[in-house]
Motif scaffolding. Structure first.
Motif, PDB file in Angstrom:
ATOM      1  N   TYR A 208       0.822  -1.212   0.000  1.00 49.92           N
ATOM      2  CA  TYR A 208       0.000   0.000   0.000  1.00 49.92           C
ATOM      3  C   TYR A 208       0.855   1.260   0.000  1.00 49.92           C
ATOM      4  O   TYR A 208       0.505   2.259  -0.634  1.00 49.92           O
ATOM      5  CB  TYR A 208      -0.926  -0.007   1.216  1.00 49.92           C
ATOM      6  CG  TYR A 208      -1.926   1.128   1.216  1.00 49.92           C
ATOM      7  CD1 TYR A 208      -3.047   1.088   0.397  1.00 49.92           C
ATOM      8  CD2 TYR A 208      -1.735   2.241   2.029  1.00 49.92           C
ATOM      9  CE1 TYR A 208      -3.963   2.127   0.385  1.00 49.92           C
ATOM     10  CE2 TYR A 208      -2.649   3.285   2.031  1.00 49.92           C
ATOM     11  CZ  TYR A 208      -3.763   3.222   1.205  1.00 49.92           C
ATOM     12  OH  TYR A 208      -4.659   4.255   1.195  1.00 49.92           O
ATOM     13  N   SER A 209       1.991   1.224   0.667  1.00 52.17           N
ATOM     14  CA  SER A 209       2.856   2.406   0.743  1.00 52.17           C
ATOM     15  C   SER A 209       3.508   2.734  -0.593  1.00 52.17           C
ATOM     16  O   SER A 209       3.972   3.854  -0.797  1.00 52.17           O
ATOM     17  CB  SER A 209       3.940   2.199   1.808  1.00 52.17           C
ATOM     18  OG  SER A 209       4.738   1.060   1.481  1.00 52.17           O
ATOM     19  N   GLU A 210       3.553   1.753  -1.512  1.00 54.79           N
ATOM     20  CA  GLU A 210       4.178   1.983  -2.812  1.00 54.79           C
ATOM     21  C   GLU A 210       3.167   2.338  -3.897  1.00 54.79           C
ATOM     22  O   GLU A 210       3.550   2.601  -5.041  1.00 54.79           O
ATOM     23  CB  GLU A 210       4.970   0.745  -3.238  1.00 54.79           C
ATOM     24  CG  GLU A 210       6.149   0.432  -2.331  1.00 54.79           C
ATOM     25  CD  GLU A 210       6.940  -0.768  -2.812  1.00 54.79           C
ATOM     26  OE1 GLU A 210       6.607  -1.290  -3.908  1.00 54.79           O
ATOM     27  OE2 GLU A 210       7.875  -1.194  -2.117  1.00 54.79           O
ATOM     28  N   VAL A 211       1.889   2.327  -3.560  1.00 56.40           N
ATOM     29  CA  VAL A 211       0.859   2.682  -4.541  1.00 56.40           C
ATOM     30  C   VAL A 211       0.802   4.203  -4.635  1.00 56.40           C
ATOM     31  O   VAL A 211       0.211   4.883  -3.792  1.00 56.40           O
ATOM     32  CB  VAL A 211      -0.511   2.104  -4.151  1.00 56.40           C
ATOM     33  CG1 VAL A 211      -1.564   2.537  -5.173  1.00 56.40           C
ATOM     34  CG2 VAL A 211      -0.445   0.595  -4.055  1.00 56.40           C
ATOM     35  N   GLY A 212       1.453   4.733  -5.624  1.00 59.19           N
ATOM     36  CA  GLY A 212       1.525   6.174  -5.837  1.00 59.19           C
ATOM     37  C   GLY A 212       2.344   6.457  -7.072  1.00 59.19           C
ATOM     38  O   GLY A 212       2.903   5.547  -7.704  1.00 59.19           O
ATOM     39  N   LEU A 213       2.413   7.716  -7.444  1.00 54.97           N
ATOM     40  CA  LEU A 213       3.135   8.115  -8.644  1.00 54.97           C
ATOM     41  C   LEU A 213       4.536   8.587  -8.296  1.00 54.97           C
ATOM     42  O   LEU A 213       4.764   9.184  -7.238  1.00 54.97           O
ATOM     43  CB  LEU A 213       2.387   9.241  -9.368  1.00 54.97           C
ATOM     44  CG  LEU A 213       0.982   8.909  -9.875  1.00 54.97           C
ATOM     45  CD1 LEU A 213       0.352  10.144 -10.502  1.00 54.97           C
ATOM     46  CD2 LEU A 213       1.025   7.768 -10.879  1.00 54.97           C
ATOM     47  N   VAL A 214       5.450   8.340  -9.208  1.00 53.10           N
ATOM     48  CA  VAL A 214       6.802   8.855  -9.053  1.00 53.10           C
ATOM     49  C   VAL A 214       6.740  10.382  -9.146  1.00 53.10           C
ATOM     50  O   VAL A 214       6.304  10.939 -10.157  1.00 53.10           O
ATOM     51  CB  VAL A 214       7.736   8.282 -10.135  1.00 53.10           C
ATOM     52  CG1 VAL A 214       9.126   8.898 -10.019  1.00 53.10           C
ATOM     53  CG2 VAL A 214       7.800   6.764 -10.032  1.00 53.10           C
TER      54      VAL A 214
ATOM     55  N   GLY B  62       4.766  12.186  -7.328  1.00 50.92           N
ATOM     56  CA  GLY B  62       3.399  12.617  -7.092  1.00 50.92           C
ATOM     57  C   GLY B  62       3.006  12.511  -5.641  1.00 50.92           C
ATOM     58  O   GLY B  62       3.816  12.227  -4.759  1.00 50.92           O
ATOM     59  N   VAL B  63       1.733  12.771  -5.394  1.00 51.19           N
ATOM     60  CA  VAL B  63       1.142  12.614  -4.065  1.00 51.19           C
ATOM     61  C   VAL B  63      -0.139  11.817  -4.245  1.00 51.19           C
ATOM     62  O   VAL B  63      -1.053  12.282  -4.937  1.00 51.19           O
ATOM     63  CB  VAL B  63       0.840  13.972  -3.407  1.00 51.19           C
ATOM     64  CG1 VAL B  63       0.088  13.766  -2.093  1.00 51.19           C
ATOM     65  CG2 VAL B  63       2.110  14.763  -3.167  1.00 51.19           C
ATOM     66  N   PRO B  64      -0.223  10.615  -3.667  1.00 52.71           N
ATOM     67  CA  PRO B  64       0.799   9.956  -2.848  1.00 52.71           C
ATOM     68  C   PRO B  64       1.996   9.511  -3.683  1.00 52.71           C
ATOM     69  O   PRO B  64       1.859   9.174  -4.858  1.00 52.71           O
ATOM     70  CB  PRO B  64       0.047   8.761  -2.268  1.00 52.71           C
ATOM     71  CG  PRO B  64      -1.000   8.458  -3.297  1.00 52.71           C
ATOM     72  CD  PRO B  64      -1.429   9.783  -3.843  1.00 52.71           C
ATOM     73  N   ALA B  65       3.157   9.503  -3.042  1.00 55.53           N
ATOM     74  CA  ALA B  65       4.380   9.081  -3.720  1.00 55.53           C
ATOM     75  C   ALA B  65       4.420   7.562  -3.795  1.00 55.53           C
ATOM     76  O   ALA B  65       3.933   6.863  -2.908  1.00 55.53           O
ATOM     77  CB  ALA B  65       5.599   9.617  -2.981  1.00 55.53           C
ATOM     78  N   GLY B  66       4.982   7.058  -4.886  1.00 57.77           N
ATOM     79  CA  GLY B  66       5.064   5.615  -5.060  1.00 57.77           C
ATOM     80  C   GLY B  66       5.979   5.258  -6.203  1.00 57.77           C
ATOM     81  O   GLY B  66       6.858   6.035  -6.588  1.00 57.77           O
ATOM     82  N   VAL B  67       5.741   4.070  -6.775  1.00 59.50           N
ATOM     83  CA  VAL B  67       6.635   3.536  -7.804  1.00 59.50           C
ATOM     84  C   VAL B  67       5.978   3.496  -9.177  1.00 59.50           C
ATOM     85  O   VAL B  67       6.588   3.039 -10.142  1.00 59.50           O
ATOM     86  CB  VAL B  67       7.096   2.115  -7.410  1.00 59.50           C
ATOM     87  CG1 VAL B  67       7.887   2.153  -6.115  1.00 59.50           C
ATOM     88  CG2 VAL B  67       5.905   1.161  -7.300  1.00 59.50           C
TER      89      VAL B  67
END
Length: 506
Positions: free
Chosen positions: A120-126, A128-133
């Motif tokens: 869940y912590s990696e679900v985001g945009l590089v 972006g907000v939320p930050a992720g992969v």
């Protein structure tokens, strides 16, 4: 004798041939059955020929296809062939489009499934907000089709447990994430974008993050929400750096929840194809007090920003002398009244200010203008502006193409343009006596009317040959239908100045 026989047979065959060329109506046709030659006497030099001709029923006339009939038949066949071909090609095109649609749908589901299997912590945009992969934009080839994949991931503040804007505020506003995948295909015929979305929630209860929220609202000139506007938010001070591009919803809003706090940290740009743009401005030497500075986000609080954009417009300008003759290469400045800075103590910083030069034919088209109230002034040392049609300041509406004439006169050495208008209606006032005096100098002119010759706009007077600097001039305006105005503080300290007076009725 043989010659006669041959000629007679030839004649009969000619008659038969001609009879075949007649209409289909039956005609009598004769043919020679036999020929008998009798010599009447031995001393006679001429013979008597007896020809027995019998009549038979006419030959039946049979016709083939004419050229017109052949062309009609060929045309019908061609029409049928084209119809069959078009039907076949339509079926093939629909099949190809269906294959592309199926491939795009499978690809979108695949992208969502990948995100569902991420922590869940990696679900985001590089960036972006939320930050992720997850990468926001990428290209993928499937089944021979090249698809453009755009992914948007947003934190959602569910109102079930309160929002960051409610009272008391929700201290953990990032309740879950909304992931949306949009698939487009530029080279696919009749391809409609495929959009799929899913929600992703944490396994446990969300905790306080110490972050805030940023809310952007976009409206047009009439105050109506602008949907589909592109919003770009950049924060280079955050770690990792934030660079988000997304669009507003149907209500013209974009919400960015659970963003790191920062003072004057978030630069926001709003734009849309065919529209003007609006942007925050960081303080600088040229603009020390911007009207809309970068956004500040505080922990546990929401920050709201408002932007205004609308369809762009254009003005076609012609530069002329007072006798309507064309003046080429005349230079002037055009600027709008909207400010991006200088509302406090500094010099005003206009959103639009440009120095322009007409072409050799005295023409110029100024495009991509925002709706605003525009003014003009001369530039350089060649010409002064003695009037404009329509009168400036000129209100330019969104999505319009306006035209204007700028009248110029050679500088000599300084000039003062005086315009008078009705206080209530704002319309030009003609036939007002305007007197400009200083010491022994005194000149009186009447404000122009539309009935006067040339291109002079109504309700204006231009005083030329003035001296820059020195003591103020006294200006007196007299009209039988309006109250008299006397202003003794007219200072001419530049080569060109403009003053506008509003007259009150008697």
């Amino acid at each position: 004798m043989r010659q006669h026989y041959f000629l007679m047979n030839l004649l009969l065959f000619a008659i038969m041939f001609l009879s075949l060329q007649q209409s289909r109506a039956p005609k009598l046709t004769c043919r020679m059955s036999h020929v008998r030659v009798t010599r009447l006497c031995a001393s006679c030099t001429r013979s008597h020929v007896t020809c027995h001709v019998s009549y038979v029923p006419p030959l039946k006339f049979q016709r083939g296809f004419t050229l017109v009939e052949t062309l009609v038949a060929a045309s019908i066949l061609a029409i049928l062939a084209v119809a069959i071909y078009l039907s076949f090609s339509t079926v093939i095109g629909a099949t190809v489009a269906s294959r592309a649609k199926v491939a795009a749908t499978l690809l979108a589901n695949e992208q969502l499934e990948v995100m569902r299997n991420l922590p869940y912590s990696e679900v985001g945009l590089v960036g972006g907000v939320p930050a992720g992969v997850v990468t926001r934009e990428t290209e993928v080839v499937r089944d021979g089709y090249t698809f453009a994949v755009v992914t948007a991931i947003r934190n959602i503040d569910d109102p079930y447990d309160g929002t960051i804007e409610s009272s008391p505020a929700d201290t953990a506003p990032a309740d879950y994430k909304l992931a949306q995948v949009t698939i487009t295909c530029a080279k696919c015929a009749d391809f409609a974008p495929v959009e799929l979305a899913t929600t992703l929630a944490p396994l446990g209860v969300e905790g306080e993050s110490g972050n805030g929220a940023l809310f952007v609202r976009v409206i047009d000139a009439a105050g109506e929400p602008v949907s589909g506007a592109t919003v770009r938010i950049v924060n280079g001070e955050a770690f990792p750096a934030i660079d988000i591009t997304d669009i507003t919803d149907l209500n013209g809003r974009y919400q960015l929840v659970d963003v790191p706090p920062g003072e004057l940290a978030y630069m926001v740009t709003v734009s849309k194809s065919g529209y003007s743009s609006d942007i925050t401005h960081a303080p600088s030497l040229e603009n020390p007090d911007p009207v809309l500075p970068p956004a500040t986000v505080a922990a546990g609080q929401g920050t709201s920003l408002g932007f205004s954009i609308d369809k762009t417009s254009a003005i076609s300008v012609n530069t002329l002398l007072e006798d309507c003759s064309v003046v080429g290469l005349a230079d002037f400045s055009l600027w709008g009244e909207k400010l991006i800075g200088g509302e406090a103590e500094s010099e005003p910083v206009y959103k639009y200010l440009s120095e322009l030069v007409a072409d050799g034919n005295g023409s110029l088209v100024v495009g991509l203008l925002e709706w605003d109230i525009y003014r003009v002034r001369p530039e350089g040392l060649t010409y002064n502006i003695v009037g404009t049609t329509p009168a400036f300041p000129f209100a330019l509406a969104p999505g319009t193409n306006a035209s204007a004439r700028v009248l110029v006169r050679a500088q000599n050495p300084a000039g003062l343009l005086v315009r008078v208008r009705d206080l209530g209606a704002g319309t030009p006032v003609a036939d007002a006596e305007i007197t400009l005096a200083r010491g022994l100098f005194s000149v009186s002119e009447y404000s122009t009317t539309t009935s006067q010759g040339g291109c002079e706009p109504e309700g204006s007077v231009y005083f030329a040959g003035l001296e820059s600097g020195g003591s103020p001039y006294e200006l007196t305006i007299v009209h039988p239908s309006y109250q008299t105005i006397v202003d003794d503080s007219i200072v001419v300290d530049t080569p060109w100045q403009e003053v506008v007076f509003s007259l009150s009725p008697q």
